[in-house]
Structure formats: C-alpha cells, structure tokens
Scaffold this active site. Structure first.
Site, PDB file in Angstrom:
ATOM      1  CB  THR A  40      -0.890   0.012   1.270  1.00  0.00           C
ATOM      2  OG1 THR A  40      -1.648  -1.192   1.267  1.00  0.00           O
ATOM      3  CG2 THR A  40      -1.827   1.200   1.306  1.00  0.00           C
ATOM      4  CG  HIS A  43      -0.581   0.639  -4.425  1.00  0.00           C
ATOM      5  ND1 HIS A  43      -0.677   0.378  -5.775  1.00  0.00           N
ATOM      6  CD2 HIS A  43      -0.708  -0.567  -3.806  1.00  0.00           C
ATOM      7  CE1 HIS A  43      -0.844  -0.916  -5.958  1.00  0.00           C
ATOM      8  NE2 HIS A  43      -0.867  -1.513  -4.785  1.00  0.00           N
ATOM      9  CB  CYS A  99     -18.262  -2.031  16.157  1.00  0.00           C
ATOM     10  SG  CYS A  99     -16.970  -1.557  15.013  1.00  0.00           S
ATOM     11  CB  ILE A 175       0.814 -11.397   2.263  1.00  0.00           C
ATOM     12  CG1 ILE A 175       1.076  -9.974   2.793  1.00  0.00           C
ATOM     13  CG2 ILE A 175      -0.398 -12.016   2.959  1.00  0.00           C
ATOM     14  CD1 ILE A 175      -0.101  -9.023   2.717  1.00  0.00           C
ATOM     15  N   GLY A 263      -5.793 -11.031  -2.192  1.00  0.00           N
ATOM     16  CA  GLY A 263      -5.230 -10.180  -3.247  1.00  0.00           C
ATOM     17  C   GLY A 263      -6.313  -9.265  -3.820  1.00  0.00           C
TER      18      GLY A 263
HETATM   19  P1  NAD Z   1       2.959  -8.548  -3.653  1.00  0.00           P
HETATM   20  O1  NAD Z   1       2.512  -7.689  -4.761  1.00  0.00           O
HETATM   21  O2  NAD Z   1       4.328  -8.365  -3.092  1.00  0.00           O
HETATM   22  O3  NAD Z   1       2.822 -10.081  -4.079  1.00  0.00           O
HETATM   23  C1  NAD Z   1       2.020 -10.535  -5.107  1.00  0.00           C
HETATM   24  C2  NAD Z   1       2.766 -11.678  -5.807  1.00  0.00           C
HETATM   25  O4  NAD Z   1       1.899 -12.238  -6.781  1.00  0.00           O
HETATM   26  C3  NAD Z   1       4.035 -11.209  -6.529  1.00  0.00           C
HETATM   27  O5  NAD Z   1       5.153 -11.939  -6.071  1.00  0.00           O
HETATM   28  C4  NAD Z   1       3.722 -11.525  -7.998  1.00  0.00           C
HETATM   29  O6  NAD Z   1       4.865 -11.942  -8.733  1.00  0.00           O
HETATM   30  C5  NAD Z   1       2.692 -12.640  -7.868  1.00  0.00           C
HETATM   31  N1  NAD Z   1       1.879 -12.843  -9.060  1.00  0.00           N
HETATM   32  C6  NAD Z   1       1.481 -11.939  -9.986  1.00  0.00           C
HETATM   33  N2  NAD Z   1       0.755 -12.549 -10.950  1.00  0.00           N
HETATM   34  C7  NAD Z   1       0.677 -13.859 -10.608  1.00  0.00           C
HETATM   35  C8  NAD Z   1       0.067 -14.998 -11.194  1.00  0.00           C
HETATM   36  N3  NAD Z   1      -0.627 -14.913 -12.334  1.00  0.00           N
HETATM   37  N4  NAD Z   1       0.184 -16.174 -10.559  1.00  0.00           N
HETATM   38  C9  NAD Z   1       0.870 -16.278  -9.401  1.00  0.00           C
HETATM   39  N5  NAD Z   1       1.479 -15.236  -8.802  1.00  0.00           N
HETATM   40  C10 NAD Z   1       1.388 -14.038  -9.406  1.00  0.00           C
HETATM   41  O7  NAD Z   1       1.870  -8.395  -2.506  1.00  0.00           O
HETATM   42  P2  NAD Z   1       1.808  -8.794  -0.950  1.00  0.00           P
HETATM   43  O8  NAD Z   1       2.270  -7.654  -0.130  1.00  0.00           O
HETATM   44  O9  NAD Z   1       2.383 -10.144  -0.698  1.00  0.00           O
HETATM   45  O10 NAD Z   1       0.209  -8.843  -0.822  1.00  0.00           O
HETATM   46  C11 NAD Z   1      -0.516  -9.843  -1.522  1.00  0.00           C
HETATM   47  C12 NAD Z   1      -1.830  -9.302  -2.065  1.00  0.00           C
HETATM   48  O11 NAD Z   1      -2.705  -9.000  -0.988  1.00  0.00           O
HETATM   49  C13 NAD Z   1      -1.721  -8.012  -2.866  1.00  0.00           C
HETATM   50  O12 NAD Z   1      -2.659  -8.069  -3.931  1.00  0.00           O
HETATM   51  C14 NAD Z   1      -2.130  -6.946  -1.872  1.00  0.00           C
HETATM   52  O13 NAD Z   1      -2.641  -5.789  -2.501  1.00  0.00           O
HETATM   53  C15 NAD Z   1      -3.192  -7.682  -1.116  1.00  0.00           C
HETATM   54  N6  NAD Z   1      -3.471  -7.207   0.257  1.00  0.00           N
HETATM   55  C16 NAD Z   1      -4.767  -7.267   0.660  1.00  0.00           C
HETATM   56  C17 NAD Z   1      -5.090  -6.932   1.962  1.00  0.00           C
HETATM   57  C18 NAD Z   1      -6.506  -7.066   2.427  1.00  0.00           C
HETATM   58  O14 NAD Z   1      -6.798  -6.665   3.558  1.00  0.00           O
HETATM   59  N7  NAD Z   1      -7.390  -7.635   1.612  1.00  0.00           N
HETATM   60  C19 NAD Z   1      -4.106  -6.504   2.853  1.00  0.00           C
HETATM   61  C20 NAD Z   1      -2.777  -6.477   2.419  1.00  0.00           C
HETATM   62  C21 NAD Z   1      -2.475  -6.838   1.106  1.00  0.00           C
HETATM   63 ZN    ZN Z   2     -17.955  -0.190  13.363  1.00  0.00          ZN
END
Ligand code: NAD
Ligand code: ZN
Length: 342
Positions: A40, A43, A99, A175, A263
């Site tokens: 984040t 971004h 909550c 993650i 993701g």
């Molecule tokens: P990151 O971007 O470092 O990791 C994503 C990985 O996915 C990368 O290593 C990339 O090479 C791989 N990838 C891309 N295309 C792919 C495919 N087709 N097949 C397999 N792998 C592929 O992100 P991160 O920090 O590890 O976070 C993981 C995801 O979770 C991100 O999308 C992030 O935005 C999301 N996220 C969501 C929350 C939530 O609360 N929902 C919180 C934190 C992060």
């Molecule tokens: Zn609330």
C-alpha cells in the site's frame, strides 16, 4: 519530529519535520522503533489512481510498526510508559452492528492509519488504546514490525480448517510466503505455491511449500498428479491479485473447495460462475485482521516455532527510505524494514 510525509500530490515521499502528535485521554503515544513497508505504501509513493482518490495531502504514511509507549492519556488502562507495543492499523467506529457484536474486522466505517489519518513512518505515532497490541518482548523487533501483514496471512490461512488439507497459494509475495509458513505450521498436507518470479518461489519453498511453480510453465493439474492428489485442492488462498491466478485456482479446486481471497483483484474481473456453482465452491473475501484473535494467534504461533524471518530481506535506517522504497518497488524483495531508533 521527523516523519515520512506524502506532502504533495506527486510521486514520492518526503522526510520532513512535523509536530509531534498529542494524545487525547483515550490515546497512546508510541515512540516508533521499526516500521515495515507495505505494498500500500508503494502505491502511495507511486501516486497511482487509488492513492490519488484516497490520500489527502499532507499525510504521514505507514501502518506496520512496533515501538514503545511514550505517554498515555488519562483514561488509558493496561499500558505503561516503556511497554513494547504494536497495533492494529484499522480504526473501527465501535458503534455499528458489527462492532457492537464484537466483529470489529467487519466494521462498516473502518479508517486506516497512514492512509486516512497520520501514520507510523515517524518518530511518534498516536492511536487509540483500543488499537494497541501489547507485544511479547521475546519476539525480535523486525518480526513485530511485520505483525500487520503477518496478520493478513494468518487471517487468510486460518479462514478455513487446513489440518491435513491440500492448499494452493497463488502469489508468493511477502504475504503469500508468510501464509505458506502459517499453513505448514497449522498442519496442512501439500502446499503448492505459484508465482511468476523465481526469487519468490525460492522463498516460498524455504518457508515450507511442498512445491513452488511458475504457472506459465507448469500446469497445476500436472503438479497435482505428480503429488498423488486426485480430487483437487481443498483450500485456496489467493494472494496475488491476478485474475489469471484466480482462474487457475478455480480450475484446480476440489468439489466443495474453499477459497479465501486477499489479493486485490480488479473490480471487473470476469469469473466462470458455472464452475463456482457446479463445483460448489465457497469463496470468502478477506480484509485486514480479526481484532484481536488474529493478533493472539500470530503471537502464539511465533512463540511455538512459526518462523517468518526469511521473509524479511532488507533493513535500512529511516533516513535511507529512498533506497528502501527502491528495493520494494523492484518487486524482488521480501519485507523491507525501516529502523527508527537513533
Ligand atoms: P505482492 O505484490 O508483493 O505479491 C504478489 C505476488 O503475486 C508477486 O510476487 C507476484 O509476482 C505474484 N503474481 C502476480 N501474478 C501472478 C500470477 N498470475 N500467478 C501467481 N502469482 C502471481 O503483494 P503482498 O504484499 O504479498 O500482498 C498480496 C496481495 O494482498 C496483494 O494483492 C495486496 O494488494 C493484497 N493485500 C490485501 C489486503 C486485504 O486486507 N485484503 C491486505 C494487504 C495486502
Ligand atoms: Zn464499526
């Protein structure tokens, strides 16, 4: 105090002097020891469409941290000056139905620190006492600084029972790699991880993946056959945000398979709904961490041997934040930690 500020509507972050926050009666002032960089934050650095819509300037950013209590408001109980603490980056309203029912992770008015209000990339952070997590002094500071994303991994990986189950994890970013370690710790059977980058696949293997594959080179159905699996994956954890990865997952789940999606997929991503329906798939969206069961679980698992240290690949002093963000933006690192000690 020094802080990393999104102080203008442009690419980058700026190290600036800003006023130290003043705790209200229910707040805890925390002297930051370590922060880690989240996707984040990248971004926000890049000033992409999402951040242009979401961040008002100036904002101190950052939400993954560990520090020591520096002061407490008059109403605060349970925390004393000097206590080692981390904290939940989602502030909840305390008043909505979720909550009130104790499901704070489902609050309908969540605010993010370092996103909607000043954050942790600073010498001091001030948050409500209800967001402070008392940290275990035996856990290394670098690991504690990653509790927020580790919490995402734990919340997702433990969304469905995984003991003895075959698990598919798409995306071996920090993650996905931490979720691999959690799934291994929690007793999963086969854990197959996919990623496009060889470094990240290697990291996933180090953290306990049975196999880590490039989905463009190897078919998941072949991998299943090689492992002696016959009915498909029982549990899928989507951690890439890639629609191709989600399609691959849907194609390889067993009937009745359970999928947890962390993701951030594109809003208009198409899905073959007939596969979802005829294969009786269960899909759960994941946001954040459970307050505070996830925090409890991650502390306990680390105390009992869960090791995520290989995911932490870089460590910089906060004055070197430009180098740290460069590494992070390359997409080839694991977690990058910033040290705020003097
Ligand atoms: P990151 O971007 O470092 O990791 C994503 C990985 O996915 C990368 O290593 C990339 O090479 C791989 N990838 C891309 N295309 C792919 C495919 N087709 N097949 C397999 N792998 C592929 O992100 P991160 O920090 O590890 O976070 C993981 C995801 O979770 C991100 O999308 C992030 O935005 C999301 N996220 C969501 C929350 C939530 O609360 N929902 C919180 C934190 C992060
Ligand atoms: Zn609330």
């Amino acid at each position: 105090m020094k802080a990393l500020v999104k102080s203008r509507a442009d690419v980058g972050l700026w190290l600036e002097d800003v006023p130290e926050p003043e705790p209200g009666i229910n707040d805890v002032l925390i002297k930051i020891e370590r922060t880690s960089i989240c996707g984040t934050d990248v971004h926000i650095w890049n000033w992409d469409e999402w951040s242009r819509k979401t961040i008002r300037v100036p904002t101190v950013i950052g939400h993954e941290f560990v520090g020591r209590v520096a002061a407490t408001g008059s109403n605060v109980k349970g925390f004393d000056v000097g206590d080692l603490v981390s904290g939940e980056g989602h502030l909840v309203c305390g008043l909505c139905r979720s909550c009130m029912a104790g499901r704070r992770h489902l609050c309908s008015h969540t605010q993010g620190i370092g996103v909607n209000r000043d954050g942790a990339y600073a010498e001091y952070l001030c948050i409500p006492m209800t967001n402070v997590w008392g940290a275990d002094e035996r856990i290394p500071l670098d690991v504690l600084s990653c509790f927020d994303p580790l919490g995402n991994a734990v919340h997702t990986a433990l969304s469905f029972p995984i003991l003895g189950e075959d698990v598919l994890i798409t995306g071996a970013g920090p993650i996905g790699c931490m979720a691999t370690a959690v799934a291994r710790h929690a007793g999963a059977s086969h854990i197959v991880v996919t990623d496009l980058l060889p470094e990240r696949r290697a990291l996933a293997k180090q953290l306990g993946a049975t196999d880590a594959i490039d989905p463009r080179e190897r078919d998941l159905a072949d991998v299943q056959r090689e492992l002696g699996m016959v009915e498909g994956f029982d549990v899928g954890l989507e951690m890439s945000g890639s629609i191709a990865a989600l399609h691959g997952m849907i194609d390889n789940m067993c009937h009745g398979g359970k999928m947890a999606l962390l993701g951030i997929l594109p809003s208009d991503a198409p899905i073959d709904w007939q596969k979802v329906i005829f294969n009786s798939l269960e899909i759960k969206g994941i946001y954040g961490r459970e307050m505070y069961e996830t925090w409890y679980m991650m502390t306990m698992m680390i105390q009992c041997g869960l090791d995520i240290t290989p995911v932490i690949t870089h460590h910089f002093h906060y004055t070197e934040f430009e180098k740290a963000f460069e590494v992070m933006r390359s997409g080839r690192s694991g977690k990058v930690v910033l040290d705020w000690s003097n």
